[in-house]
Motif scaffolding. Sequence first.
Motif, short mmCIF file in Angstrom:
data_model
loop_
_atom_site.label_atom_id
_atom_site.label_comp_id
_atom_site.label_asym_id
_atom_site.label_seq_id
_atom_site.Cartn_x
_atom_site.Cartn_y
_atom_site.Cartn_z
N TYR A 205 -3.85 15.95 92.88
CA TYR A 205 -3.14 16.41 91.68
C TYR A 205 -1.72 15.86 91.66
O TYR A 205 -1.22 15.43 90.61
N MET A 206 -1.05 15.90 92.81
CA MET A 206 0.32 15.40 92.88
C MET A 206 0.38 13.91 92.57
O MET A 206 1.22 13.46 91.76
N LEU A 207 -0.48 13.12 93.19
CA LEU A 207 -0.43 11.67 92.99
C LEU A 207 -0.85 11.29 91.57
O LEU A 207 -0.28 10.37 90.98
N ALA A 208 -1.82 12.00 91.00
CA ALA A 208 -2.21 11.72 89.62
C ALA A 208 -1.05 12.03 88.67
O ALA A 208 -0.79 11.29 87.72
N PHE A 347 14.08 9.88 104.80
CA PHE A 347 14.22 10.26 103.39
C PHE A 347 14.08 11.77 103.34
O PHE A 347 12.97 12.31 103.25
N LEU A 348 15.22 12.46 103.44
CA LEU A 348 15.23 13.90 103.53
C LEU A 348 15.38 14.52 102.15
O LEU A 348 16.13 14.01 101.31
N ARG A 349 14.69 15.62 101.93
CA ARG A 349 14.73 16.26 100.64
C ARG A 349 16.03 17.04 100.47
O ARG A 349 16.49 17.72 101.39
N GLY A 350 16.62 16.91 99.28
CA GLY A 350 17.87 17.58 99.02
C GLY A 350 18.05 17.93 97.56
O GLY A 350 17.25 17.54 96.70
N VAL A 351 19.12 18.67 97.28
CA VAL A 351 19.48 19.02 95.90
C VAL A 351 20.82 18.36 95.59
O VAL A 351 21.84 18.68 96.21
N LEU A 362 17.80 20.40 102.21
CA LEU A 362 16.98 21.60 102.15
C LEU A 362 16.40 21.91 103.52
O LEU A 362 16.16 21.02 104.35
N THR A 363 16.16 23.18 103.77
CA THR A 363 15.44 23.55 104.98
C THR A 363 13.96 23.30 104.74
O THR A 363 13.48 23.36 103.61
N LEU A 373 9.95 20.17 98.96
CA LEU A 373 9.79 19.03 98.05
C LEU A 373 9.87 19.49 96.59
O LEU A 373 10.50 18.83 95.76
N ALA A 374 9.24 20.61 96.29
CA ALA A 374 9.24 21.09 94.91
C ALA A 374 10.63 21.53 94.45
O ALA A 374 10.93 21.50 93.25
N ARG A 375 11.48 21.93 95.39
CA ARG A 375 12.84 22.33 95.02
C ARG A 375 13.80 21.15 94.97
O ARG A 375 14.90 21.25 94.42
N ALA A 376 13.42 20.02 95.55
CA ALA A 376 14.32 18.87 95.66
C ALA A 376 14.39 18.10 94.34
O ALA A 376 13.41 18.02 93.60
N ASN A 377 15.57 17.54 94.09
CA ASN A 377 15.71 16.59 92.99
C ASN A 377 16.21 15.24 93.49
O ASN A 377 16.54 14.36 92.70
#
Length: 401
Positions: A205-208, A347-351, A362-363, A373-377
Motif C-alpha cells: 500500500y505504501m509503495l503503490a 537518512f534519519l526521520r525528522g520534522v 524523531l524518536t 515515518l508517518a510523523r516525519a516531513n
Amino acid sequence: MVPVEAHLAHVLAAIRPVSPARLGLAEAEGGVLAEDATARCPLPSFDNSAMDGYAVHASDVAQAGPDSPVTLPVTDEIPAGDTRSLMVAPGTCVRIMTGALLPGGADAVVPVEWTDGSRQQARFTQPAPAGHALRRRGDDVAEGEVLLAAGTRLGPAQIALLAAGGHGSALVRPRPRVAVIATGNELAEPGTPLVPGRIWDSNSYMLAAAVRQAGGVAQRHRVTDDPQVVLAAIKEHSGPADLLITSGGVSMGGEHDVVKAALVDHADVAFSKVAMQPGMPQGFGLVGKGPTPIFTLPGNPVSAFVSFQLFVRPAMEALQGLTPVPLPAVRAILTAPLRAPAGRRAFLRGVLDAATGTVTPLTGQGSHQLGALARANALIVVPEQVVRMEEGDPADVISLP
C-alpha cells in the motif's frame, strides 16, 4: 559498499524512456509532452467581454457621472455562446455577458455595477475608456505560438491550455505503469484477523501510494515466500508494466531471500550493499522481454520508503524522458543531538520547521518503525564519516513529498 550516488547512476544509466503515445486529454493527464504543442488559433479566438455589463461606444459615456448620468437605449442582449454578428450603433448600447462575442462598433464594456442594470434604458454613472473590460483576439496566445514545450508534465492548468488551444489529444510519454509486488508468508490483508507471527501488509500500500504520488499508475500484488511463485509473478507483470518493484526477500545472506533466489539466474539483475541506512540491501536490473526495470527493495517499511525516494522516484522521472530532479534540500539547525552508523550515509526521520530553520529528529529511528515515518516531513542526512551530531549543528535536510 556502493556509494549512494554510484547506485543511483547505475539505475539511471539503465532506464530508457517509455514510448510516446497519442492520448485523449483525460488520459494524457500526468503524462509528459513528447513534442511542442502549438495554438491552432489565437486565444481568445474572438473579441469578447471581460465582464457582465453593456457594450458601448466609449465616447457615448465619456461625460457620465453620479450627478450627470447618461442614458442609452438597450437594443439587444448577448449571452456567452451567442454567435450572431451584431452591431452597436452610436447612441445605443447592448447588454453583454462575460465571455460573449463583442458586437461590431463597440470599443468598451461598462460593468453592470456602474449602471442601473436596466434592460430597456440603461443609466451610466461612470465613464469607461476605450478598451475597458475587453478581451481582444490573440491577447493571451497568438496563432501558431508554442503553448507548451516538449518535456512539460501535464497537470490541470496544462490540460486546460491544450483544450483551450484546440487540442483534443496530445503526444505524451504516459504515466509509468508500475507493478508493486510484496513478498512474505507473514503478510495478511489489512482489516483481516491476525494470528501471532503474521503482520498486515503495509509495504504494497505504501509503495503503490508513493508511485501515484510520483506520477505513476500502480498495481498491487502479494506473493508467498516461494522463489518459483515470486519468479512467476515477476514474469507475469513485467510485460504490461513499465517498472517493477518488489519488497522483501533481499537481505544479505538470509536463507529466505526469495527474491534473490528467484532472480539468481538473471545476469541483468545485481544485488549490492549500498552505503546507507536504512536501506543497505538493494537490487536493480532488467527482466523480461521489454526488458523491464526492476527494483528489489528491502522488506522493512522505512527502508523501502527511503529507497523509493532516493532511487525509484528519479527512475520514474527518467521513464518519462525527464531529467531527474532531487527532492528539495535545505540546511537546518538540529534541535537535538543524534547518532548515526560509521561508514554509511544515514537518512534519519525528522520534522522540519521552515519558519524557524530548525529540524527535530524523531524518536523511533528503527527501519521497521512506521510511526516516526508517518510523523516525519523530512530526512536528516548524516554523512558517512559522521557518527554524532549535536544540538545546534547545521544539517542537510531533504523535504519529503
